[in-house]
Design a protein around this motif. Structure first.
Motif, PDB file in Angstrom:
ATOM      1  N   LYS B 185       0.847  -1.201   0.000  1.00  0.00           N
ATOM      2  CA  LYS B 185       0.000   0.000   0.000  1.00  0.00           C
ATOM      3  C   LYS B 185       0.880   1.248   0.000  1.00  0.00           C
ATOM      4  N   THR B 186       0.325   2.328  -0.522  1.00  0.00           N
ATOM      5  CA  THR B 186       0.970   3.624  -0.305  1.00  0.00           C
ATOM      6  C   THR B 186       0.016   4.504   0.489  1.00  0.00           C
ATOM      7  N   PHE B 187       0.593   5.216   1.456  1.00  0.00           N
ATOM      8  CA  PHE B 187      -0.196   6.083   2.339  1.00  0.00           C
ATOM      9  C   PHE B 187       0.443   7.465   2.404  1.00  0.00           C
ATOM     10  N   ARG B 188      -0.409   8.458   2.592  1.00  0.00           N
ATOM     11  CA  ARG B 188       0.073   9.829   2.726  1.00  0.00           C
ATOM     12  C   ARG B 188      -0.642  10.541   3.857  1.00  0.00           C
ATOM     13  N   THR B 189       0.112  11.352   4.575  1.00  0.00           N
ATOM     14  CA  THR B 189      -0.508  12.272   5.543  1.00  0.00           C
ATOM     15  C   THR B 189      -0.163  13.692   5.113  1.00  0.00           C
ATOM     16  N   ALA B 190      -1.069  14.608   5.371  1.00  0.00           N
ATOM     17  CA  ALA B 190      -0.918  15.974   4.852  1.00  0.00           C
ATOM     18  C   ALA B 190       0.046  16.803   5.700  1.00  0.00           C
ATOM     19  N   ARG B 191       0.543  17.838   5.087  1.00  0.00           N
ATOM     20  CA  ARG B 191       1.320  18.828   5.834  1.00  0.00           C
ATOM     21  C   ARG B 191       0.344  19.650   6.682  1.00  0.00           C
ATOM     22  N   TYR B 296       4.338   6.838   2.699  1.00  0.00           N
ATOM     23  CA  TYR B 296       4.761   5.458   2.972  1.00  0.00           C
ATOM     24  C   TYR B 296       4.498   4.564   1.776  1.00  0.00           C
ATOM     25  N   ASP B 297       5.494   3.791   1.406  1.00  0.00           N
ATOM     26  CA  ASP B 297       5.294   2.684   0.475  1.00  0.00           C
ATOM     27  C   ASP B 297       5.596   1.444   1.315  1.00  0.00           C
ATOM     28  N   ILE B 298       4.544   0.758   1.717  1.00  0.00           N
ATOM     29  CA  ILE B 298       4.706  -0.247   2.781  1.00  0.00           C
ATOM     30  C   ILE B 298       4.139  -1.587   2.330  1.00  0.00           C
ATOM     31  N   THR B 299       4.855  -2.634   2.674  1.00  0.00           N
ATOM     32  CA  THR B 299       4.439  -3.996   2.305  1.00  0.00           C
ATOM     33  C   THR B 299       4.389  -4.858   3.559  1.00  0.00           C
ATOM     34  N   LEU B 309       4.394 -11.570   9.579  1.00  0.00           N
ATOM     35  CA  LEU B 309       5.730 -12.149   9.433  1.00  0.00           C
ATOM     36  C   LEU B 309       6.775 -11.065   9.265  1.00  0.00           C
ATOM     37  N   ALA B 310       6.475 -10.099   8.414  1.00  0.00           N
ATOM     38  CA  ALA B 310       7.478  -9.065   8.168  1.00  0.00           C
ATOM     39  C   ALA B 310       6.814  -7.823   7.600  1.00  0.00           C
ATOM     40  N   VAL B 311       7.486  -6.707   7.816  1.00  0.00           N
ATOM     41  CA  VAL B 311       7.063  -5.431   7.238  1.00  0.00           C
ATOM     42  C   VAL B 311       8.260  -4.814   6.538  1.00  0.00           C
ATOM     43  N   ASP B 312       7.985  -4.302   5.340  1.00  0.00           N
ATOM     44  CA  ASP B 312       9.038  -3.676   4.535  1.00  0.00           C
ATOM     45  C   ASP B 312       8.506  -2.302   4.136  1.00  0.00           C
ATOM     46  N   CYS B 313       9.272  -1.264   4.388  1.00  0.00           N
ATOM     47  CA  CYS B 313       8.722   0.069   4.161  1.00  0.00           C
ATOM     48  C   CYS B 313       9.771   1.040   3.651  1.00  0.00           C
ATOM     49  N   ASN B 314       9.325   1.884   2.736  1.00  0.00           N
ATOM     50  CA  ASN B 314      10.140   3.013   2.324  1.00  0.00           C
ATOM     51  C   ASN B 314       9.328   4.268   2.645  1.00  0.00           C
ATOM     52  N   ALA B 315       9.847   5.074   3.542  1.00  0.00           N
ATOM     53  CA  ALA B 315       9.093   6.241   4.000  1.00  0.00           C
ATOM     54  C   ALA B 315       9.826   7.524   3.642  1.00  0.00           C
ATOM     55  N   LEU B 380      -3.505   0.883   8.962  1.00  0.00           N
ATOM     56  CA  LEU B 380      -4.226   0.682   7.700  1.00  0.00           C
ATOM     57  C   LEU B 380      -3.716  -0.562   6.978  1.00  0.00           C
ATOM     58  N   LEU B 381      -2.401  -0.808   7.128  1.00  0.00           N
ATOM     59  CA  LEU B 381      -1.841  -2.027   6.524  1.00  0.00           C
ATOM     60  C   LEU B 381      -2.467  -3.264   7.160  1.00  0.00           C
ATOM     61  N   LEU B 382      -2.589  -3.252   8.497  1.00  0.00           N
ATOM     62  CA  LEU B 382      -3.181  -4.409   9.179  1.00  0.00           C
ATOM     63  C   LEU B 382      -4.605  -4.671   8.695  1.00  0.00           C
ATOM     64  N   ASP B 383      -5.385  -3.610   8.563  1.00  0.00           N
ATOM     65  CA  ASP B 383      -6.758  -3.787   8.079  1.00  0.00           C
ATOM     66  C   ASP B 383      -6.780  -4.317   6.650  1.00  0.00           C
ATOM     67  N   ALA B 384      -5.837  -3.834   5.830  1.00  0.00           N
ATOM     68  CA  ALA B 384      -5.777  -4.307   4.438  1.00  0.00           C
ATOM     69  C   ALA B 384      -5.435  -5.800   4.400  1.00  0.00           C
ATOM     70  N   ILE B 385      -4.510  -6.205   5.266  1.00  0.00           N
ATOM     71  CA  ILE B 385      -4.160  -7.633   5.338  1.00  0.00           C
ATOM     72  C   ILE B 385      -5.370  -8.439   5.826  1.00  0.00           C
TER      73      ILE B 385
END
Lengths: 269, 788
Positions: B185-191, B296-299, B309-315, B380-385
């Motif tokens: 998933k990709t997520f964004r929060t505003a400034r 966030y680009d999070i897997t 099992l694992a989380v992989d993220c580029n923030a 949000l990732l947990l809910d998506a899973i």
């Protein structure tokens, strides 16, 4: 920010106000709830501010058998509280009670709101739907303009230099009339994203559907009886009137029409 | 819990009491004294000419001759150096924020000229007369675009637009092998702008007799500002005094050394006149520091039963143009890598985070710091899973939460969870929101309004100390927190602390703590704070640290003072020190007693009665305090929210909101409630309303509060708080920092609720604030997807 320097004149009666207007270019102010912030941001830089909030003739509301004539400097709060008569038996009070916040309503006026002509303002939409008539005093005397013709664009009116709105006359609807006013605000107090005001009054022939918050002057919808009866849906009516309107805006304003109609159907006779 | 006062019955104003806030009498009657209330004779008002452009070279600045005496440019600030806040983390690229810009501007609102007049309006008139010419450069307005190799460089001598890149990897390889699902998933929060009711403001005044500069500033950290000012102005510490009077909310916005402060102080010294600058709302919105903007680009990798099992993220964190003092530009992004796992267990973890440089104002850590963003991403990732695996949101959480049996628990990024029962918080929140009834209500809905329920769980590390901050390598590392406890000759107690209270209620809670330890009536206890001349050095109020650190320091200082009171009392009572107990304002030994007032009088006014060998340090004790270990207290909470979504308008209504939280031992449950509620309201702002958008030329687009939407009372449901109280083994009374907690959970919980409401339509939001436009766009996209 603070405003640039300006002169302040305070009129106590209409004659003083008219004399001041005849002598120089003035920005007329009463509640100062819109002009004030714009001055503080230096977006508005009036050289002379003419305060009409104490002008006796503008502070009155007069009721006759057929209408109520509101002085331009009657406040939203006075309408909300029933301090002045409501020709519509409560519809105007309800509309007034949802304008901005109480602090704004305590100072802001019906005439000031019309003259500021924010496309999303309540009276700018509601008064045309009630077939209100606006009296304007100027160097050549008093003229009357239908509310639907008063606002001619965003923040633009038919007022000429030296003119001042004196009063707003709202006719009394018939006993069988129905009314709906709905606006979309996410938060209490903000300007609406979409609005519609509908009067269904077959006995007087004054049925009207007005759509507001369009970023332009309020829109008078053709064939209001067909829209009210559901023979023409809101989307079609809007697309017909404003063919260039973006789809998302059509959707939101069509919802406003639908919900104003729903509200009307649900209101007690 | 250390020691015992020997009090027989629970005092009604000690630790745990619902004591009315003592500061409120002053504040609610309008008798507070804020910076803008300060007036001095000869005072000049300061207004700034600020950059109208986001990125430009300054070609010329022309001041009309007639105004030359009232305008100050960079070249006029002799000997003043720019603001620099470096991190010791390897690879950090260092920025220097000029006090006044003269060669280049890097964000809209950057200071160019200082203008003085008798009135603010007059100073603004002068600023309008200054002519500037610029060579405009392309603006870097988006943090993802800032990474592109052809993006213009904001700091020309850097190789890229980034302050710092950090990586964390723990057992990642191999951890993903058994994954039944992989969800990206990709997520964004505003400034956001932090929008305290009172903005920044200052009055600077030079005392030419003492050669001392006094800065009255609305700041959370007077001592740190003093240190930073002394550096920038080339003054000795002894020549600078900072006073932070009543302050109308901080939230992180007042945890910074401002260029405005440095400039005003320089002018106050140079002109020998008091200088005042009061930030207005437009400056706050368009020029002041911002916060919160994350990408966030999070897997997530999970087993079929939902085990993570694992989380992989580029923030990415949009850190703006400069590194702000003292927290630096990289604290937030570096924190992302270490706290993203939240309260969940996992086998493998990999995260990189970049503090991206853009042509926007600098960022500051806002209430919750990076936690609000990471909570949004992981929840949000947990809910998506869970959706992918068709298991319930509460089930996937229960499966992966750290359990009470595992406490104390060291997680995958080496965070030490001191105590707590996270699954119980989840259970209580679900029970209170009545999840089963919402699920059955959902089955029968048919109209254009849908209801949904959402959860978020998070922990808040508070009061973490030396070892943690030394690791970040920023200019400020907290050590021992000190407090002074002083008995006055009339038996009153004066507490002096270097932290500052601006809504936290410390004038109440610290007095409660002193009362708990010394038995002196709370009416006779005065808390002195906010003045570097009166208080011990402190890094100030931030990081949910005060009730743990300053509270611990006050307790420790009171214990030391209590020992000395007992010594004198023991002599007066002809009893051993150890037999003397302090309670209800008296020192008691058996049936004999002497008032603390009498003890004080004896020390100060009747020393002939003192014993030989009395402690010459008298009835004033300054002590330092650290927690048992400095890894921080972990408060935590589960937020559960019920929403309705209008499918025609994209409008979200909050129908019910429950927070089950654990602040450890509560010093004052009413103040805990206040902190949690206030934070939650700000979190609701993040979720639904608040956004400072920037145009492609780097212009801030919400310049008044008509455009920047803050949550208002009518937007807030009746939030129900359920307290749990698991003491921390690390702190003095078992108390945990709770100040930021409320602001962390709402965006995640509300987004999960909205997505729950929209799930039957296949629509999903992944960005806050969840405006009608974004929700309608998600619905449109889902509809298009169906048709395709």
């Amino acid at each position: 920010m603070k405003p640039v320097d300006f002169s302040y004149l305070n009129a106590m009666n209409l004659e003083q106000a008219e004399n001041a207007l005849a002598g120089q270019s003035c920005s007329i102010v009463s509640g100062n709830q819109s002009l004030g912030p714009m001055m503080n941001l230096r977006l508005a830089r009036p050289g002379v501010l003419l305060d009409v909030s104490r002008v006796e003739e503008l502070r009155r509301a007069e009721e006759t058998d057929t209408e109520v004539r509101f002085g331009a400097a009657v406040t939203h709060a006075e309408i909300e509280d029933g301090t002045v008569p409501d020709p519509t038996g409560g519809w105007m009070r309800a509309a007034a009670s949802n304008i901005a916040h109480r602090a704004v309503r305590n100072r802001g006026t019906i005439g000031g709101s019309l003259c500021h002509a924010d496309p999303a303002a309540d009276w700018v939409t509601v008064l045309p739907a009630l077939s209100a008539q606006i009296s304007i005093a100027g160097p050549d005397g008093v003229r009357k303009v239908d509310a639907i013709d008063f606002v001619v664009g965003p923040y633009a009116t038919v007022l000429a230099p030296g003119e001042i709105v004196v009063s707003v006359a709202v006719p009394k609807p018939s006993a069988a009339a129905r009314w709906g006013y709905w606006k979309f605000v996410r938060q209490v107090g903000e300007f609406s994203k979409a609005s519609a005001a509908i009067l269904d009054d077959p006995d007087t022939g004054r049925s009207r559907v007005i759509v507001g918050a369009l970023g332009r002057q309020p829109l008078l919808i053709d064939k209001p009886d067909d829209v009210i009866a559901g023979r023409i849906d809101g989307k079609a009516a809007l697309s017909h009137a404003l063919p260039d309107m973006p789809a998302c805006a059509v959707r939101m304003h069509a919802v406003a029409i639908d919900r104003a109609i729903e509200q009307m159907a649900g209101s007690p006779e | 819990m250390a020691g015992d006062t020997g009090t027989k019955e629970r005092s009604n104003s000690g630790v745990g009491a619902r004591q009315i806030r003592r500061e409120d009498d002053r504040l609610l009657r309008g008798k507070g004294r804020f910076v803008a209330d300060i007036k001095m004779s000869g005072m000049q008002e300061l207004a700034f000419l600020r950059s109208p452009l986001a990125h430009a070279r300054i070609k010329s600045i022309t001041v009309p001759d007639a105004l030359r005496d009232t305008v100050y440019l960079a070249a006029d600030l002799t000997g003043v150096i720019g603001i620099r806040a470096d991190s010791g983390l390897p690879g950090f690229r260092s920025s220097v924020q000029p006090i006044l810009a003269d060669t280049k501007v890097r964000h809209v609102g950057e200071l160019i000229a200082a203008c003085l007049s008798d009135t603010r309006a007059g100073a603004e008139d002068i600023a309008e007369e200054i002519q500037t010419e610029f060579d405009e450069l392309p603006a870097v307005w988006d943090m993802t675009a800032a990474q592109s190799p052809d993006a213009p460089l904001i700091h020309e001598n850097w190789d890229k637009n980034a302050f710092l890149e950090t990586q964390t990897e723990v057992d990642f390889d191999g951890a993903t092998a058994d994954a039944a699902v992989v969800v990206n998933k990709t997520f964004r929060t505003a400034r956001q702008c932090m929008a305290p009711i009172e903005g920044r403001g200052l009055v600077a005044v030079w005392d030419r007799t003492l050669e001392v500069l006094t800065l009255h500033s609305a700041t959370q950290m007077p001592h740190i500002v003093r240190t930073g000012l002394a550096e920038c102005l080339g003054l000795d510490h002894g020549q600078v005094r900072v006073i932070s009077p009543d302050v109308g909310g901080g939230f992180g916005y007042k945890g910074i050394l401002l260029a405005e402060e440095v400039c005003a102080c320089y002018l106050a010294i140079k002109l020998d006149r008091p200088i005042r600058w009061i930030e207005d709302r437009r400056e706050h919105l368009t020029a002041g520091a911002n916060c919160r903007e994350h990408f966030y680009d999070i897997t997530g990798y999970a087993a079929a039963d939902g085990t993570l099992l694992a989380v992989d993220c580029n923030a990415l964190v949009d850190s703006g143009a400069y590194s702000s003092y003292p927290f630096s530009a990289c604290l937030e992004a570096a924190q992302v890598t270490s706290i993203l796992p939240g309260p969940y267990k996992m086998r493998g973890y990999r995260c990189s985070a970049t503090s991206v440089t853009t042509n926007k104002p600098p960022i500051l850590p806002f209430r919750g710091v990076a936690r609000t963003g990471v909570c949004f991403a992981i929840e949000l990732l947990l809910d998506a899973i869970a959706r992918e695996l068709s298991i319930a949101p509460e089930e996937i959480r229960a499966r992966n939460l750290v359990t009470p049996q595992e406490m104390p628990f060291t997680n995958i990024t080496n965070k030490y969870f001191d105590s707590g029962d996270y699954p119980e918080a989840l259970r209580r929140a679900i029970e209170a929101i009545d999840l089963p009834s919402i699920r059955s209500e959902q089955k029968s809905q048919t109209g254009r309004e849908r209801i949904g329920v959402g959860l978020s769980i998070f922990c808040e590390q508070g009061a973490h100390g030396t070892s943690v901050y030394h690791g970040w390598g920023i200019p400020m590392v907290p050590g021992f927190e000190q407090a002074t406890a002083r008995l006055t000759p009339d038996g009153g107690l004066e507490l002096r602390v270097g932290v500052h209270s601006h809504g936290q209620g410390l004038e109440t809670t610290l007095a409660q703590i002193a009362h708990e330890r010394l038995g002196i009536t709370i009416e006779k206890i005065k808390v002195v704070h906010g003045d570097t001349a009166y208080t011990p050095y402190s890094t100030g109020t931030w990081g949910s640290r005060c009730i743990v650190m300053a509270g611990g320091a006050v307790a420790t200082a009171c214990d030391a003072l209590g020992q000395r009171i007992r010594n004198i009392a023991g002599h007066l009572l002809q009893s051993e020190n150890d037999d003397v107990a302090l309670e209800d304002g008296v020192a008691r030994a058996g049936t004999a007693s002497v008032s603390i007032e009498e003890v004080a009088k004896t020390w100060y006014l009747k020393p002939q009665l003192l014993p030989d060998g009395v402690d010459p340090r008298g009835l004033e004790a300054t002590e330092g305090y650290k927690t048992v270990q400095d890894t921080g207290t972990f408060s935590y909470a589960c937020h559960a929210v019920k929403v309705s979504v209008d499918l025609d308008l994209g409008h979200v209504k909050l129908l019910d909101y429950v927070i089950a939280e654990d602040a450890g031992t509560m010093i004052n449950p009413m103040i805990v409630d206040g902190q949690v509620l206030g934070g939650a309201v700000q979190g609701i702002g993040t979720a639904l309303f608040e956004e400072m958008p920037f145009s492609e030329t780097g212009q801030p687009m919400a310049s008044t509060l008509a455009d920047y939407h803050l949550p208002v009372a009518a937007d807030i449901p009746d939030i129900r708080i359920i307290h749990m109280e698991t003491p921390s083994p690390l702190s003095y009374f078992g108390q945990k920092g709770i100040g930021e907690s409320g602001a962390i959970g709402p965006p995640a919980a509300i987004a999960n609720a909205v997505n729950d409401a929209l799930s039957s339509l296949g629509a999903e939001v992944a960005q806050v604030p969840m405006t009608p436009e974004r929700i309608l766009a998600a619905l449109d996209q889902a509809e298009k997807g169906d048709k395709a």
